[in-house]
Design a protein around this motif. Sequence first.
Motif, PDB file in Angstrom:
ATOM      1  N   ILE A  51       0.861  -1.183   0.000  1.00 16.49           N
ATOM      2  CA  ILE A  51       0.000   0.000   0.000  1.00 16.49           C
ATOM      3  C   ILE A  51       0.895   1.231   0.000  1.00 16.49           C
ATOM      4  N   GLY A  52       0.724   2.073  -1.017  1.00 14.14           N
ATOM      5  CA  GLY A  52       1.618   3.212  -1.212  1.00 14.14           C
ATOM      6  C   GLY A  52       1.514   4.254  -0.104  1.00 14.14           C
ATOM      7  N   THR A  53       2.592   5.021   0.055  1.00 19.08           N
ATOM      8  CA  THR A  53       2.629   6.053   1.084  1.00 19.08           C
ATOM      9  C   THR A  53       3.239   7.336   0.537  1.00 19.08           C
ATOM     10  N   GLY A  54       3.089   8.404   1.284  1.00 17.16           N
ATOM     11  CA  GLY A  54       3.658   9.702   0.940  1.00 17.16           C
ATOM     12  C   GLY A  54       2.737  10.799   1.439  1.00 17.16           C
ATOM     13  N   TRP A  55       3.304  11.916   1.865  1.00 16.86           N
ATOM     14  CA  TRP A  55       2.461  13.015   2.317  1.00 16.86           C
ATOM     15  C   TRP A  55       1.596  13.489   1.149  1.00 16.86           C
ATOM     16  N   GLY A  56       0.318  13.714   1.415  1.00 14.48           N
ATOM     17  CA  GLY A  56      -0.619  14.047   0.354  1.00 14.48           C
ATOM     18  C   GLY A  56      -1.435  12.855  -0.095  1.00 14.48           C
TER      19      GLY A  56
END
Length: 356
Positions: A51-56
Motif C-alpha cells: 500500500i503506497g505512502t507519501g504526504w498528500g
Amino acid sequence: MSGNSEFLWYIPNDVKAGHRGDSTVENHNSLETLTIHAKALEEHGWKGALIGTGWGRPDTFTVAAALAARTTTFEPLIAIRPGYWRPANFASAAATLDQLTGGRVRVNVVSGLDNLAAYGDSEGDQAHRYARTREFMRLVRRLWTEENVTSVGEHFGVTESTVVPRLEARGSRRHPKLYFGGASEAAEQVSATEADVQLFWGEPLDGVRERIERLRALSKTLDRDLPPLEFGLRITTLVRDTTEQAWADAEAKVAEMAKSKGAGWNDHRQSIAVGQRRLLDLHERGDVLDDNLYTAPGKFGGGGAGTTWLVGSADDVARSLRKYQDLGITHFVLSDTPYLSEIKRQGDQLLPLLRG
C-alpha cells in the motif's frame, strides 16, 4: 518456481484517480472500492498488497487496518516512514494490528525524500537520513522482541519500554517482516544489517545479480546478526493472452504516456534517488533488455515500478520471473493497470505458472 516464493500486488492509495493508467472510476479510493480490490486479491491467489505512502496520500496504516478488518487472508505490506512515525508509536500500532489480524502485518520502511516539513519532520543529508532509518528499524525490532527496552540513540530513545500486546511467534516468524529499498551505498548498509527483505525495482538480471552478491558480501562484512537477508522484486507485469497482443498494448500505453507527458506516472520524480536514476537510465541501453524487460516507459514519465515492465504472455512473463527467482528473489510485488481487472487476469493466468 520454489514453493517459498510469495506474490503480492499493489494498491496505490492515491486521492487522484487514474494512477499509472488506472480506470478513473468514481470513489476509486473509497473503502468499498479498496475492499473490492483486497477481496479480489484473496480470491485470485495473491498473498496481499503493498500500500503506497507519501504526504498528500491517505494515511497508509489506517487504510491497511481498514482493509485487514474486511478480509480474512489479505496481508497488507504497509509502507511507513521514520519521522512520520516514532519507533515506539509504530511498534505498538503494528503489534496491535498484528494481533488483531492473526499475524497478517508486513512493513515496508521508506527513506526516500518526502514533504517532511508538512508533517513537522526534518532531516539532514543522505548519511543522516539512513542512519536514522537504521536506528528506527533496530529499535522497532527490539520493541517487538524484548521487554523493558531502554535505548539512547542519536535519533531516538526509550526508557523501560514494553510494547503491548506482545507479538505471538508464528512458526519461524517472530515479528512482521521489515522490507526496505534503496540502491545508494548508505541504503545498502542499512539493508545489509537491518532489513528482512531488500526490495529491488525492475532492473535487468545482471544488475539484480550484482546487487544480491554485493548485499550478501556486505552482510558478512558488517557482521549482520539477523537471519539471512531475503530479496524481493517490485515491477510492472503487462500480461496478455498472446505475446503479440501484450507488446501492442505496451507500445500503445507508452504512446499515451508520451502524449500526456507522463501525467499520473510521476509519483517518484519529486526527487530522483539513486535507484530511480538507475532505472531511468536503462533505456539508454535499449528499449528492450533481457528477454522482455521494456524500458521505454522511463522515457516518458514511468516512475518506480512503472519505469520498467515485463511484457508478454503469461508464459513469457512467468519465464522471466523464474530467472529472477533463480538469482535468489523470493518476494514478488507485481502490478499493472487497470488494477482490479489485472488482479484477476494475472492471478488466474500468471500465478498458477509460477506455483507449478
